[in-house]
Scaffold this motif. Structure first.
Motif, short mmCIF file in Angstrom:
data_model
loop_
_atom_site.label_atom_id
_atom_site.label_comp_id
_atom_site.label_asym_id
_atom_site.label_seq_id
_atom_site.Cartn_x
_atom_site.Cartn_y
_atom_site.Cartn_z
N ILE A 91 24.79 47.69 39.25
CA ILE A 91 24.79 47.14 40.60
C ILE A 91 26.22 47.22 41.13
O ILE A 91 27.00 46.27 41.04
CB ILE A 91 24.24 45.70 40.60
CG1 ILE A 91 22.88 45.66 39.88
CG2 ILE A 91 24.10 45.18 42.02
CD1 ILE A 91 22.32 44.28 39.67
N HIS A 92 26.53 48.40 41.62
CA HIS A 92 27.90 48.71 42.03
C HIS A 92 28.17 48.19 43.45
O HIS A 92 27.27 48.16 44.29
CB HIS A 92 28.13 50.22 42.00
CG HIS A 92 27.95 50.84 40.66
ND1 HIS A 92 28.66 50.45 39.56
CD2 HIS A 92 27.12 51.84 40.24
CE1 HIS A 92 28.29 51.18 38.51
NE2 HIS A 92 27.37 52.03 38.90
N PRO A 93 29.42 47.86 43.73
CA PRO A 93 29.78 47.39 45.08
C PRO A 93 30.08 48.56 46.02
O PRO A 93 30.99 48.48 46.85
CB PRO A 93 31.03 46.54 44.81
CG PRO A 93 31.69 47.23 43.66
CD PRO A 93 30.56 47.75 42.79
N ARG A 141 29.45 43.67 39.99
CA ARG A 141 30.30 43.40 41.14
C ARG A 141 29.58 43.61 42.47
O ARG A 141 30.05 43.16 43.51
CB ARG A 141 31.55 44.28 41.08
CG ARG A 141 32.47 43.96 39.91
CD ARG A 141 33.57 44.97 39.77
NE ARG A 141 33.04 46.30 39.53
CZ ARG A 141 33.76 47.42 39.56
NH1 ARG A 141 35.06 47.36 39.85
NH2 ARG A 141 33.20 48.58 39.33
N GLY A 142 28.44 44.31 42.45
CA GLY A 142 27.69 44.54 43.68
C GLY A 142 26.62 43.50 43.94
O GLY A 142 25.82 43.66 44.87
N ILE A 143 26.59 42.44 43.15
CA ILE A 143 25.60 41.39 43.34
C ILE A 143 26.13 40.38 44.36
O ILE A 143 27.27 39.93 44.27
CB ILE A 143 25.28 40.67 42.02
CG1 ILE A 143 24.76 41.67 40.98
CG2 ILE A 143 24.27 39.56 42.23
CD1 ILE A 143 24.50 41.07 39.61
N GLY A 144 25.28 40.03 45.33
CA GLY A 144 25.68 39.07 46.35
C GLY A 144 26.82 39.59 47.20
O GLY A 144 26.79 40.71 47.69
N ALA A 171 36.43 41.39 43.10
CA ALA A 171 36.07 39.97 43.00
C ALA A 171 34.56 39.83 42.80
O ALA A 171 33.77 40.24 43.66
CB ALA A 171 36.50 39.21 44.26
N VAL A 172 34.17 39.28 41.66
CA VAL A 172 32.76 39.07 41.34
C VAL A 172 32.26 37.81 42.03
O VAL A 172 32.97 36.78 42.05
CB VAL A 172 32.57 38.97 39.82
CG1 VAL A 172 31.12 38.60 39.48
CG2 VAL A 172 32.96 40.26 39.15
N ASP A 173 31.07 37.87 42.58
CA ASP A 173 30.40 36.69 43.13
C ASP A 173 29.68 36.00 41.96
O ASP A 173 28.51 36.26 41.69
CB ASP A 173 29.43 37.11 44.23
CG ASP A 173 28.74 35.92 44.92
OD1 ASP A 173 28.82 34.80 44.39
OD2 ASP A 173 28.11 36.14 45.98
N THR A 174 30.40 35.14 41.26
CA THR A 174 29.90 34.56 40.02
C THR A 174 28.61 33.77 40.24
O THR A 174 27.69 33.82 39.41
CB THR A 174 30.96 33.66 39.37
OG1 THR A 174 32.15 34.43 39.14
CG2 THR A 174 30.48 33.10 38.05
N ALA A 175 28.53 33.05 41.33
CA ALA A 175 27.33 32.27 41.60
C ALA A 175 26.11 33.17 41.77
O ALA A 175 25.02 32.86 41.28
CB ALA A 175 27.54 31.41 42.85
N GLY A 224 35.61 42.98 31.31
CA GLY A 224 36.24 41.84 30.66
C GLY A 224 35.25 40.95 29.94
O GLY A 224 34.04 41.16 29.99
N VAL A 225 35.76 39.94 29.27
CA VAL A 225 34.91 38.97 28.57
C VAL A 225 34.09 38.23 29.62
O VAL A 225 34.63 37.73 30.61
CB VAL A 225 35.76 37.97 27.76
CG1 VAL A 225 34.88 36.91 27.12
CG2 VAL A 225 36.57 38.72 26.70
N PRO A 226 32.76 38.16 29.44
CA PRO A 226 31.93 37.51 30.46
C PRO A 226 32.32 36.06 30.71
O PRO A 226 32.62 35.31 29.78
CB PRO A 226 30.52 37.60 29.86
CG PRO A 226 30.58 38.72 28.87
CD PRO A 226 31.97 38.71 28.33
N SER A 227 32.31 35.69 31.98
CA SER A 227 32.57 34.30 32.34
C SER A 227 31.47 33.41 31.80
O SER A 227 30.28 33.76 31.82
CB SER A 227 32.63 34.19 33.87
OG SER A 227 32.50 32.85 34.28
N ALA A 228 31.85 32.24 31.34
CA ALA A 228 30.87 31.29 30.81
C ALA A 228 29.88 30.85 31.89
O ALA A 228 28.76 30.43 31.58
CB ALA A 228 31.58 30.08 30.24
N ASP A 229 30.28 30.97 33.15
CA ASP A 229 29.42 30.55 34.26
C ASP A 229 28.45 31.63 34.73
O ASP A 229 27.61 31.37 35.59
CB ASP A 229 30.28 30.12 35.46
CG ASP A 229 31.17 28.93 35.14
OD1 ASP A 229 30.75 28.10 34.32
OD2 ASP A 229 32.27 28.83 35.71
N SER A 230 28.57 32.85 34.19
CA SER A 230 27.79 33.97 34.72
C SER A 230 26.45 34.15 34.02
O SER A 230 25.60 34.92 34.49
CB SER A 230 28.60 35.27 34.64
OG SER A 230 28.99 35.52 33.30
#
Length: 545
Positions: free
Chosen positions: A299-301, A349-352, A358-362, A392-398
């Protein structure tokens, strides 16, 4: 098998956890897990990660890093069951392949029968080794054949064999780029028309550099050998199931276990899948049961005119439901050793509202949550979701469970440096990991059709800035990389869910130099190297059809 004289010791009873149907859907051998019981009173063994987790969290057991071998959960032709019994005197267990010994121990009142733990070969089989039970008068141990002498030196007696198991069982797959068809990248094919004058040609650039089915045109590198850039089966259309049937035969004969298909979303007209011709053909292939498969969402931006690979926030649930409903219920969908279907994400990075920086983590968390929710509703199952290591290492919130390693290019341009440093690099990714190996990287065939040419008088420095390739790549160095990964697996203490999975970049990234698919110059050299270095056991050896 001899029976160890039982000791009358006081100890607690250790309960067990049920193995769910999800784990039983894994048809490959899985690792035999060994745990030390609470207070070091004895030993416990299981194939079930759910049972292992319960033993640790509820009963204070400790998972040991021992590598005992791989058993199957289901009986098979030539198999024998291995039974587990629990001591009624203390917190320890015993394994046996003898139904007579099982019945005798239960009748004595000293043990309780807990069922079949798994299945081993009854007789020697290709690439298997004998698994033993040994004792020292105090405890029983499960011992691989290679360690019998060491245990004997430490006062253990061999009770006899439990059966023959795979000491190594690596599950290896390859990324499949399924857009070599008329419904693939239209912008790219328009460029091929502009540069090479050919209509509707999804092999433009590759065939031109190779010089087989088009005039030789290697642009700035006329003296470089690109003769490997033709598949052994010819320049194919992956929308034809017959193409995938031949590739499945090639891959499975060499011992590969799965294809990982890039998966793309098109947000236009309410959203839907795109660029999945190869995946659809795989699902229609007559021999599809010979290989597992899974999807890797890209899901590319990026947007280019009418083409977008983004996933808008209001289409997240629809995309997640499409993946789960269409693919996860397939009988040969790839599963982790603990039974969870594996969904990989090559770009989030293409989500939301995400961007390249900048990743839309939510929004990403909404996507991973939606995948889990639909899998639970549709199949009553959990899923395992991993993220591309390059992000990178996945965010704990993702909401990711771990990491998958894919297509790696070292900016030094040295493949040897990549080989030498990769094992140390992946040590930085904690927990669940799907290891990866890049067979090669060279995007020069994109010249003019995917990457703008820097001009006829470009300097070497300008060419190196525009294109990426390894100056020192060789199949032998690829073999060294695989051997290093095999050593990393053997020494690993990571969670066992994916610890013996390896993902190769790639089966057919022909425009970017990542290809292990047999080619007219090298034949089966890549597949033979993978089979040898990662000790693959399936198939009779690479067959070029």
């Amino acid at each position: 098998m001899a029976t160890l004289v039982l000791l009358t010791l006081v100890g607690g009873r250790v309960a067990t956890a049920d193995t769910g149907d999800q784990e039983n859907k894994v048809t490959d051998p899985v690792p035999l897990l060994e745990l030390r019981t609470n207070g070091n009173a004895g030993w416990f063994w299981t194939l079930s990660e759910a049972e292992e987790s319960a033993a640790v969290s509820q009963y204070g057991m400790t998972l040991e890093p021992t590598k005992l071998g791989y058993l199957l959960r289901q009986p098979f032709t030539g198999s024998q069951a291995i039974y587990r019994l629990r001591s009624n005197a203390r917190a320890t267990y015993l394994l046996t392949a003898s139904s007579a010994e099982r019945d005798s121990l239960v009748a004595s009142g000293a043990f309780t029968y807990e069922g079949v733990i798994g299945y081993a070969f009854a007789q020697p089989h290709s690439a298997t080794a004998e698994l033993h039970r040994m004792n020292n008068g105090v405890e029983w141990r499960v011992v691989p054949d290679a360690d019998v002498a060491r245990f004997a030196q430490n006062g253990y007696t061999d009770d006899g064999p439990l059966g023959y198991v795979y000491p190594v069982y690596n599950r290896v797959g390859a990324i499949y780029f399924g857009t070599f068809d008329a419904d693939g990248n239209r912008a790219f094919m328009d460029n091929v028309k502009s540069v090479y004058g050919r209509d509707n040609d999804w092999w433009g650039g590759v065939k031109d550099f190779a010089g087989y089915d088009a005039p030789q045109n290697a642009w700035h590198w006329p003296n470089t050998d690109f003769s490997d850039l033709k598949p052994s089966i010819g320049y194919y259309d992956d929308e034809q199931p017959a193409t995938l049937e031949r590739q499945i035969e090639q891959a499975s004969s060499a011992g590969l276990r799965y294809f990982t298909f890039y998966w793309y979303w098109n947000p236009a007209n309410g959203g839907g899948e795109q660029l999945i011709g190869g995946l659809r053909s795989f699902l229609q292939a007559a021999n599809r049961a010979d290989m597992d498969f899974n999807v890797m969402t890209c899901i590319h931006p990026w947007s280019n005119g009418n083409v977008s690979l983004r996933l808008p926030a209001d289409q997240i649930t629809k995309a997640a439901d499409t993946i789960v409903d269409t693919y996860l219920g397939q009988p040969n969908y790839l599963r982790a050793n603990d039974g969870r279907p594996i969904i990989e994400v090559c770009d989030d990075r293409g989500i939301g509202s995400g961007t390249a920086n900048a990743v839309d983590t939510a929004a990403v968390r909404r996507f991973t949550d939606a995948l889990r929710a639909e899998a639970k509703v549709k199949y009553g199952e959990d899923v395992l979701i991993t993220l591309n290591d390059q992000l990178g290492v996945p965010s704990a919130d993702s909401g990711f469970d771990g990491t998958q390693v894919q297509g790696r290019y070292d900016a030094s341009r040295s493949y040897q440096r990549y080989v030498d440093t990769e094992r140390g690099r992946i040590a930085n990714y904690p927990g669940i990991l799907i290891r990866g190996a890049t067979s090669g990287f060279d995007n020069r065939p994109w010249d003019g059709v995917g990457i703008a040419d820097p001009g006829p008088n470009a300097t070497e420095q300008q060419l190196e800035a525009a294109f990426s390739w390894y100056d020192d790549h060789s199949i032998a160095r690829f073999g060294t990389l695989l051997a290093n990964l095999r050593s990393d697996i053997q020494a690993s203490t990571r969670p066992p869910a994916t610890d013996n999975l390896v993902l190769i970049y790639a089966w057919n990234e022909w425009h970017e130099g990542g290809h292990i698919e047999p080619n007219v110059r090298d034949g089966c050299a890549y597949l033979n190297t993978i089979r040898q270095q990662l000790a693959l056991t399936g198939g009779a050896g690479c067959a070029i059809s």
